[in-house]
Design an enzyme around this catalytic site. Structure first.
Site, short mmCIF file in Angstrom:
data_model
loop_
_atom_site.label_atom_id
_atom_site.label_comp_id
_atom_site.label_asym_id
_atom_site.label_seq_id
_atom_site.Cartn_x
_atom_site.Cartn_y
_atom_site.Cartn_z
N SER A 66 33.89 54.01 36.30
CA SER A 66 34.51 55.16 36.96
C SER A 66 36.02 55.03 36.90
CB SER A 66 34.09 55.21 38.43
OG SER A 66 34.71 54.16 39.14
N ASP A 67 36.74 56.14 37.04
CA ASP A 67 38.16 56.01 37.33
C ASP A 67 38.25 55.49 38.77
OD1 ASP A 67 40.90 56.08 37.23
OD2 ASP A 67 41.02 58.08 36.38
N CYS A 68 39.43 54.99 39.15
CA CYS A 68 39.52 54.30 40.43
C CYS A 68 40.00 55.28 41.50
CB CYS A 68 40.51 53.14 40.31
SG CYS A 68 40.19 52.12 38.84
N SER A 104 36.60 57.25 41.52
CA SER A 104 36.04 58.59 41.46
C SER A 104 34.71 58.78 42.16
CB SER A 104 35.98 59.09 40.02
OG SER A 104 35.71 58.09 39.12
#
Ligand SMILES: *[C@@H]1O[C@H](CO)[C@@H](O)[C@H](O)[C@H]1NC(C)=O
Ligand SMILES: *[C@@H]1O[C@H](CO)[C@@H](O)[C@H](O)[C@H]1NC(C)=O
Ligand SMILES: *[C@@H]1O[C@H](CO)[C@@H](O)[C@H](O)[C@H]1NC(C)=O
Ligand SMILES: *[C@@H]1O[C@H](CO)[C@@H](O)[C@H](O)[C@H]1NC(C)=O
Ligand SMILES: *[C@@H]1O[C@H](CO)[C@@H](O)[C@H](O)[C@H]1NC(C)=O
Ligand SMILES: *[C@@H]1O[C@H](CO)[C@@H](O)[C@H](O)[C@H]1NC(C)=O
Length: 813
Positions: A322-324, A326
């Site tokens: 995930s993006d940090c 998301s």
């Protein structure tokens, strides 16, 4: 909870870094329950070391996952099988705790290496006494402007070598979340500096070259029949942010809540294309999904994107992160379906997300670690789904030699970081990426036999750039060569004039010197992650004082622009008192040297703009939040990028770039024709054709069902009539048949940077695969080759050559 509101404020206002700085304070503040995990001072470079196990009171022989004679998949199954559910869940976040009980150490997954090894984020990369810095290459937008695939690979190779060296010293981990390969769809996007520009093909080729050089140990992919999940890799590289992510913060739109409304055609043609190339051709071992939603569904909980496309169709050999952070964003910001943490965790893992990068404050964890156990206990997630994720993660670490080491990389150490060779590569990359935008009457290069005194004018941060050239996601550079230092080395009588207070007292001085160089532009307060631009103009009154300086100077001045996105410098384009414009981007630690080398003719520039420079009026015609690439007639939106915008508000087009040489093209090719034998009626696809054009039995062939052996070859001679050696970027576009409606105006299908010595001519051969070079994406998102006469168009507005290619589709009997 008290922290939550201030954090939200932080995230909305600023960016990743803002939240991370919160994270640092709370983690190092202790009392969070999560002990600080750090690789600094790590005393092993491989997990499966008998001495390490012995020191932990364990006998390594009892752990099959350490038996190097077994296939990776079997070892990983053994490892995951030993973990309790609680232990499994504690290894689903970026700060994986490991499981000391079975000899598994903690691991920090978060790494950044956008344009050099970076210590951004709370990951395992740390500079210090042993490794004080790493080579800081130009920002990606600069390297993209070089249009040199060898260069992109060379940078990736140097970066991965420095990472392995730092890993051996206990100052880095092995997983890096670079490159950023979202296309720059809108000129306002704050993250243009991180990306290879607006063309999906260029972005894709950048990613393939960078990722291969980061990952490949022998420079080759897996041999035929080899297990791609067992291919050893040097460093794990990650294609991010998937997908349709390129709004950060614009008016009220925010990336955490933004729902990108995207048509399937744009998805296939533009947003997914670089990712497909990165995974299929680059064999990247990681994909990161983005914060935004796509047509209502969060990218990180989108089974169609993650499982079906990335893992299924493209066959990812690696993990999805995930993006940090998301997963939290789905709950807190997007309020998606009213889900709670358990539900969001289950939905994301079921969709195919393997690792949750979280943000840390007040003892909070990433969502997978916090809610994974409940998700399984409540029956919303199967334990086998957790096992799958862990297998993807540990297979990646196995391939990296985290368990067994990789002998040929173990001798790398501090001497392999910031080497002379790497610093020279950083300088060369900066030189190759410089774009000469304007050069009236050969104003540049400056002749040192005639120029004995110089005035250097600009903001202190630009003329004495110790910081601005390094851009975002920087590490600690080996050193910084500022423009002032480098220019003064060539002309010692260089006086610097600082214009920081909005005006400039340089006017008197410029009257007495032989030449005046103005350095102007932007910085990360104007264009950065979490910060899209409001306009395309030069900020801080620079336009006014540049004009005043130009007016005062007896000779046309030289303007150097520091920026990632295009800047509306109409005032300079039309002003004869501004003789030359050089775009320098954010050129990295050796940027000053590169600028001076180009200004004084030690290097003949050959870079090209990797994105369109628009006039400021353009942005009033289209909101940033409209995702469509093509013009939207009912709203009056004019279309985006050189592929779909044909209007008057282009200041300098995509691909623009001048040289000090006088180059010319010649070719024997006058045309080509191709007959493709189409297997069956099913392979034919309809196309939207312009009104009044005759219907065809088979207007286009579906690439997916076609053998795709047809090729068009041609050769081009590039001659350099000048007296200086030069480099030249050959850009090859195709233009679809005129009858096809809604097609791109043209699309880049090949490019090559070539060296052309003074007075010489070089042959540049090209072979275009018909399915790749002449295909378009039709309305219902099939990739098809249209029947009819396409055009091959080489070059740009200054120098070009073209020929028709007739494509006939004939039925096989
Ligand atoms: C490695 O460091 C740990 C503590 O961080 C220590 O317990 C262990 O004995 C060390 N192992 C070796 C082989 O030096
Ligand atoms: C492309 O980049 C490589 C690696 O830096 C360099 O050696 C080569 O000269 C460049 N090619 C051209 C034509 O500039
Ligand atoms: C510019 O930087 C140099 C160090 O490179 C420093 O000595 C000098 O004072 C700076 N100039 C100004 C005007 O701050
Ligand atoms: C950018 O420049 C402006 C104007 O000089 C300055 O106020 C700001 O602090 C700079 N931002 C950065 C990140 O350097
Ligand atoms: C902007 O620059 C012009 C020309 O140098 C100057 O006259 C004016 O005072 C400046 N404005 C501000 C706000 O500094
Ligand atoms: C380049 O060469 C051509 C042909 O010799 C000539 O007509 C043209 O003026 C030259 N251009 C420049 C910029 O020197």
């Amino acid at each position: 909870v008290a922290m939550a509101s201030s954090l939200r404020h932080c995230v909305l206002l600023a960016s990743l870094l803002c939240a991370v700085s919160v994270a640092f304070t709370s983690v190092s503040g202790g009392g969070s329950g999560l002990g600080p995990i750090t690789t600094n001072g790590r005393n092993y470079t491989k997990v499966c070391d008998p001495a390490r196990f012995a020191a932990m009171g364990l006998e390594m022989g009892g752990f099959r996952y350490c038996d190097a004679s077994l296939p990776y998949a079997e070892r990983v199954r053994d490892l995951v099988g030993r973990l309790t559910l609680e232990e499994k869940v504690r290894n689903l976040g970026d700060r994986a705790e490991g499981a000391a009980r079975v000899g598994l150490p903690p691991y920090l997954w978060w790494g950044e290496a956008l344009h050099g090894v970076s210590d951004t984020g709370p990951g395992g990369t740390r500079f210090g006494d042993v490794v004080p810095g790493a080579t800081s290459f130009p920002l990606v937008i600069n390297s993209a402007a070089a249009f040199n695939e060898t260069l992109w690979g060379a940078i990736g190779g140097a970066v991965s070598t420095e990472i392995r060296a730092m890993y051996n010293l206990g100052h880095a981990e092995l997983t890096y979340w670079s490159p950023n390969i979202n296309v720059v769809r809108d000129p306002r996007w704050g993250r243009a500096s991180e990306t290879p520009g607006e063309d999906p093909f260029v972005v894709g080729r950048y990613s393939v070259n960078f990722v291969r050089a980061m990952q490949d140990i022998d420079g080759a992919g897996p041999g035929p029949g080899a297990d791609p999940f067992a291919r050893p890799i040097k460093v794990s590289s990650c294609c991010k942010h998937y997908a349709a992510y390129d709004v950060d913060a614009w008016l009220t739109a925010d990336r955490l809540t933004f729902d990108a409304r995207v048509e399937e055609r744009d998805m296939i043609e533009t947003f997914e294309r670089p990712f497909e190339m990165c995974v299929r051709d680059g064999d990247a071992s990681c994909v990161m999904c983005s914060y935004n939603r796509i047509n209502g569904v969060p990218a990180c909980a989108n089974a169609r994107l993650l499982s079906e496309t990335v893992r299924g169709e493209w066959q990812l050999h690696g993990y999805i992160v995930s993006d940090c952070d998301s997963v939290r964003v789905m709950v807190r910001d997007a309020k998606w379906l009213g889900y709670n943490g358990v539900e969001a965790t289950a939905a994301a893992m079921k969709a195919g997300l393997d690792l949750d990068c979280g943000m840390y404050w007040e003892g909070a964890q990433d969502f997978f670690t916090a809610f994974g156990l409940d998700a399984v206990r409540q029956g919303k997630l199967r334990e086998s789904e957790v096992d799958n994720a862990l297998r993807n993660l540990y297979l990646t670490l196995m391939r990296l030699g985290f368990f067994d080491g990789i002998p040929e990389l173990e001798s790398l150490g501090a001497d392999d970081v910031c080497t002379e060779e790497h610093k020279e590569l950083a300088a060369d990359a900066a030189r190759q990426g410089m774009v000469l935008i304007k050069n009236d009457h050969g104003r540049l290069p400056l002749d040192t036999n005639k120029v004995h005194s110089l005035s250097l004018v600009g903001l202190l941060q630009h003329i004495n750039a110790t910081d601005v050239m390094l851009g975002d996601y920087r590490g600690k550079p080996c050193r910084v060569v500022t423009p002032y230092d480098a220019i003064r080395k060539v002309v010692s009588a260089t006086s610097a004039h600082v214009c920081d207070d909005g005006a400039c007292g340089a006017a008197a001085d410029v009257k007495t010197v032989d030449a005046t160089i103005v350095i102007a532009g932007l910085n990360m307060s104007v264009e950065k992650e979490g910060n899209d631009r409001e306009d395309l103009l030069l900020p801080w009154n620079q336009t006014n004082w540049i004009n005043a300086v130009a007016e005062a100077s007896p000779y046309p001045i030289i303007l150097v622009i520091i920026s990632a996105g295009g800047v509306d410098v109409s005032f300079a384009q039309n002003n004869p008192k501004i003789g030359a414009i050089l775009w320098a981007g954010y050129p990295g630690e050796e940027g000053g040297t590169a600028i001076a080398d180009v200004l004084f003719g030690k290097y003949n520039p050959g870079g090209r703009l990797p994105l369109t420079w628009y006039k400021n009026e353009y942005i009033s015609k289209i909101p940033m939040t409209s995702m469509a690439l093509r013009p939207v007639a009912d709203k009056g939106y004019p279309g985006r990028t050189y592929k779909f915008y044909g209007g008057p508000e282009v200041l300098y087009p995509f691909g623009h770039g001048l040289s000090y040489s006088n180059l010319s093209y010649a070719s024997d090719t006058t045309g080509a024709s191709v007959t493709a034998r189409v297997a069956a009626w099913e392979s034919c696809k309809q196309l939207t054709r312009k009104l009044g054009t005759a219907p065809l039995a088979c207007p286009a062939v579906n690439v997916a069902g076609h053998g795709c052996q047809e090729e068009v070859s041609f050769s081009l001679t590039v001659a350099n009539r000048g007296s200086r050696d030069g480099t030249h970027v050959v850009l090859v576009y195709t233009v679809p048949p005129a009858e096809v409606d809604d097609a791109p105006l043209k699309q880049l299908v090949a490019f090559r940077r070539v060296f052309v010595p003074a007075g010489a001519a070089v042959q540049v051969p090209f072979t275009l695969n018909v399915c790749k070079a002449f295909a378009i994406v039709e309305e219902t998102a099939y990739t098809v080759v249209p029947s009819g006469v396409s055009t091959v168009l080489v070059g740009d507005e200054a120098l070009s050559f073209s020929f028709p290619v007739k494509i006939e589709l004939a039925m096989k009997d």
